[in-house]
Design a protein around this motif. Structure first.
Motif, mmCIF file in Angstrom:
data_model
loop_
_atom_site.group_PDB
_atom_site.id
_atom_site.type_symbol
_atom_site.label_atom_id
_atom_site.label_comp_id
_atom_site.label_asym_id
_atom_site.label_seq_id
_atom_site.Cartn_x
_atom_site.Cartn_y
_atom_site.Cartn_z
ATOM 1 N N SER A 200 43.358 -38.240 3.250
ATOM 2 C CA SER A 200 44.307 -37.157 3.035
ATOM 3 C C SER A 200 44.069 -36.578 1.649
ATOM 4 N N CYS A 201 44.647 -35.432 1.400
ATOM 5 C CA CYS A 201 44.572 -34.785 0.084
ATOM 6 C C CYS A 201 45.965 -34.265 -0.256
ATOM 7 N N PRO A 202 46.900 -35.161 -0.509
ATOM 8 C CA PRO A 202 48.288 -34.733 -0.707
ATOM 9 C C PRO A 202 48.521 -33.969 -1.998
ATOM 10 N N TYR A 203 47.551 -34.015 -2.908
ATOM 11 C CA TYR A 203 47.699 -33.308 -4.185
ATOM 12 C C TYR A 203 46.503 -32.383 -4.358
ATOM 13 N N LEU A 204 46.743 -31.090 -4.290
ATOM 14 C CA LEU A 204 45.677 -30.108 -4.427
ATOM 15 C C LEU A 204 46.310 -28.833 -4.977
ATOM 16 N N ILE A 205 46.201 -28.646 -6.285
ATOM 17 C CA ILE A 205 46.879 -27.536 -6.939
ATOM 18 C C ILE A 205 45.869 -26.672 -7.682
ATOM 19 N N SER A 206 46.294 -25.488 -8.080
ATOM 20 C CA SER A 206 45.388 -24.586 -8.795
ATOM 21 C C SER A 206 46.176 -23.664 -9.695
ATOM 22 N N GLY A 207 45.451 -23.004 -10.594
ATOM 23 C CA GLY A 207 46.002 -21.964 -11.434
ATOM 24 C C GLY A 207 44.878 -21.008 -11.772
ATOM 25 N N SER A 208 45.214 -19.764 -11.990
ATOM 26 C CA SER A 208 44.182 -18.791 -12.330
ATOM 27 C C SER A 208 44.788 -17.665 -13.138
ATOM 28 N N GLY A 209 43.904 -16.885 -13.785
ATOM 29 C CA GLY A 209 44.356 -15.739 -14.543
ATOM 30 C C GLY A 209 43.197 -15.124 -15.286
ATOM 31 N N PRO A 210 43.402 -13.955 -15.849
ATOM 32 C CA PRO A 210 42.337 -13.305 -16.612
ATOM 33 C C PRO A 210 42.019 -14.081 -17.887
ATOM 34 N N ALA A 211 40.780 -14.554 -17.978
ATOM 35 C CA ALA A 211 40.273 -15.301 -19.144
ATOM 36 C C ALA A 211 40.904 -16.686 -19.291
ATOM 37 N N GLY A 212 41.780 -17.077 -18.369
ATOM 38 C CA GLY A 212 42.391 -18.396 -18.441
ATOM 39 C C GLY A 212 43.626 -18.458 -17.578
ATOM 40 N N ASP B 204 47.887 -20.063 -17.213
ATOM 41 C CA ASP B 204 49.038 -20.482 -18.008
ATOM 42 C C ASP B 204 49.804 -21.629 -17.365
ATOM 43 N N SER B 205 49.359 -22.092 -16.179
ATOM 44 C CA SER B 205 50.034 -23.198 -15.506
ATOM 45 C C SER B 205 49.015 -23.988 -14.697
ATOM 46 N N ILE B 206 49.206 -25.302 -14.638
ATOM 47 C CA ILE B 206 48.308 -26.143 -13.835
ATOM 48 C C ILE B 206 49.084 -26.965 -12.809
ATOM 49 N N ILE B 207 50.331 -26.574 -12.535
ATOM 50 C CA ILE B 207 51.117 -27.379 -11.592
ATOM 51 C C ILE B 207 51.752 -26.572 -10.466
ATOM 52 N N MET B 208 51.615 -25.245 -10.460
ATOM 53 C CA MET B 208 52.399 -24.452 -9.523
ATOM 54 C C MET B 208 51.634 -23.962 -8.296
ATOM 55 N N GLY B 209 50.322 -23.769 -8.390
ATOM 56 C CA GLY B 209 49.565 -23.185 -7.273
ATOM 57 C C GLY B 209 49.226 -24.200 -6.201
ATOM 58 N N ARG C 220 47.443 -19.061 -22.408
ATOM 59 C CA ARG C 220 46.134 -19.392 -21.854
ATOM 60 C C ARG C 220 45.807 -20.848 -22.180
ATOM 61 N N MET C 221 45.461 -21.608 -21.124
ATOM 62 C CA MET C 221 45.150 -23.019 -21.272
ATOM 63 C C MET C 221 43.749 -23.305 -20.765
ATOM 64 N N MET C 222 43.188 -24.434 -21.223
ATOM 65 C CA MET C 222 41.964 -24.982 -20.654
ATOM 66 C C MET C 222 42.147 -26.493 -20.591
ATOM 67 N N VAL C 223 41.946 -27.064 -19.409
ATOM 68 C CA VAL C 223 42.163 -28.492 -19.186
ATOM 69 C C VAL C 223 40.958 -29.074 -18.458
ATOM 70 N N HIS C 224 40.524 -30.257 -18.881
ATOM 71 C CA HIS C 224 39.538 -31.049 -18.150
ATOM 72 C C HIS C 224 40.192 -32.370 -17.773
ATOM 73 N N GLU C 225 39.723 -32.966 -16.700
ATOM 74 C CA GLU C 225 40.205 -34.304 -16.338
ATOM 75 C C GLU C 225 39.106 -35.052 -15.618
ATOM 76 N N ASP C 226 38.835 -36.268 -16.096
ATOM 77 C CA ASP C 226 37.837 -37.140 -15.486
ATOM 78 C C ASP C 226 38.427 -38.529 -15.303
ATOM 79 N N ASN C 227 37.859 -39.305 -14.391
ATOM 80 C CA ASN C 227 38.370 -40.634 -14.045
ATOM 81 C C ASN C 227 37.411 -41.709 -14.519
ATOM 82 N N ILE C 228 37.945 -42.733 -15.179
ATOM 83 C CA ILE C 228 37.111 -43.791 -15.747
ATOM 84 C C ILE C 228 37.687 -45.165 -15.424
#
Length: 393
Positions: A216-228, A230-235, A363-371
């Motif tokens: 399953s993929c119960p968590y799949l979100i997005s955000g977009s905008g010109p040049a960046g 402003d949210s990473i939890i709503m889309g 405008r935000m920029m976020v990276h996330e990796d798993n270790i």
């Protein structure tokens, strides 16, 4: 080497793993003079029992697991679920005909707890931060009244510590989930185009992760905008992606009850210099986090290593509030990478590194990796993200 998404690890766990988990809890219980601990939430219930069911999605029926200081856990569950325990190591299963709002298992749970808590009359439950009791407040009050001469102790810190260090089998399930998502991100890089919507992009990724082996993929979100963004939890939304946009997709694919949690960024047709600079700064911050994440270091030290890079790059702030967290049976687990965090990293901990920066107003920029923390440092559970911001179209 990472497991191929076409070759998943074995499902479930050996009984010895549940025995070890229970032994570790019982050892802590004896040290705190607790007679019993009871669980009401899916993750803890599954962790100690092996009972895995989609029925937890229904709020109607409560489920209880009692762990005494000696012996196996005891399941106190609705009659509808009794047969499912034939697939677990649990042998003492007590039931009632739920739903029964006037007494939905509370008296049976009280009797069970009373039976195993005669010595100290001290009972543990998940009462602390990042936890909850999956039962009505008045039912918990009724339980306390039925056990009026018992005291109640918070054991969330004990459980968080035990669960934070993963077994080899747990790590391989998470690794598999991670590699499914990583391949789907690569797939998306070849199939995105100007003119599609956020929702269409996420649906394409969702289908690809299922095809690759995700349950399953119960968590799949997005955000977009010109040049960046402003949210990473709503889309995702139905916003159409156009030239100059930046899209982030953050996903938590699940395999056999274990999550991945990471994101990737894409630009469309062109990328503004400040966006490219922010991408490279966050990439460098992740590198700093990878270098700092090792046994004996604290969550605060890893946070500082990442934030120092972002601050030097001109970050206006970090609206996320933390820069990573634990990962496993839940999308986010304890601990968090926060300023002055004092949790010491140990081999076997599975964590995310999630540096993020506000690089311009809104405008935000976020990276996330798993270790996973190893004996000598840390290991990525999937291929590293692209060192340059990918430009689509």
């Amino acid at each position: 080497m990472p497991l191929s998404p076409l070759n998943p690890p074995a499902r479930g766990f050996a009984q010895s793993e549940f025995e070890l988990r229970t032994y570790e809890l019982q050892k802590q219980m004896r040290g705190k003079q607790l007679d019993a601990v009871f669980f009401t939430t899916e993750a803890e219930f599954r962790y100690f029992s092996g009972f895995k069911s989609q029925f937890w999605e229904s709020p109607t029926r409560p489920w209880f697991l009692v762990v005494p200081t000696e012996g196996k856990p005891i399941a106190v569950v609705p009659e509808i679920g009794v047969s499912g325990f034939e697939l677990t190591w649990i042998t003492d299963v007590r039931s009632w005909p739920s739903p029964r709002p006037e007494d939905d298992g509370i008296s049976l749970l009280a009797t069970t707890l009373h039976e195993v808590s005669a010595r100290f009359r001290r009972i543990g439950a998940m009462l602390g931060p990042e936890t909850h009791l999956r039962m009505p407040a008045n039912n918990f009050a009724s339980l306390q009244n039925l056990l009026l001469h018992h005291s109640w102790e918070d054991v969330s810190d004990i459980i968080q510590i035990i669960r934070s260090v993963k077994s080899k089998a747990e790590i391989e399930k998470i690794r598999f989930s991670c590699n499914i998502a990583a391949e789907a991100f690569d797939y998306l890089r070849q199939h995105l185009s100007v003119g599609i919507t956020e929702r269409q992009a996420c649906k394409a990724m969702h289908l690809e992760m299922l095809r690759l082996g995700a349950d399953s993929c119960p968590y799949l979100i997005s955000g977009s905008g010109p040049a960046g963004y402003d949210s990473i939890i709503m889309g995702p939304t139905d916003r159409v992606l156009t030239e100059g946009d930046v899209l982030i997709i953050d996903t938590g694919a699940n395999f056999d009850g274990y999550f991945c949690d990471f994101d990737r960024n894409y630009a469309f047709v062109s990328a503004a210099k400040e966006t490219v600079d922010a991408y490279e700064a966050v990439y460098a911050a992740t590198e700093a986090g990878l270098g700092a994440a090792e046994p004996g270091r604290t969550t605060g030290e890893v946070w500082q290593a990442m934030w120092s890079v972002l601050e030097k790059a001109g970050a206006l702030g970090n609206d996320v509030g933390r820069m990573g967290h634990g990962l496993g049976m839940q999308l986010t687990e304890w601990p968090s990478f926060i300023p002055k965090g004092d949790v010491v990293l140990k081999p076997g901990m599975v964590l995310t590194l999630e540096p993020g920066m506000a690089f311009a107003p809104n405008r935000m920029m976020v990276h996330e990796d798993n270790i996973v923390i190893t004996e000598n440092g840390c290991e990525l559970l999937h291929p590293r993200t692209w060192d340059k911001l990918p430009v689509i179209g």
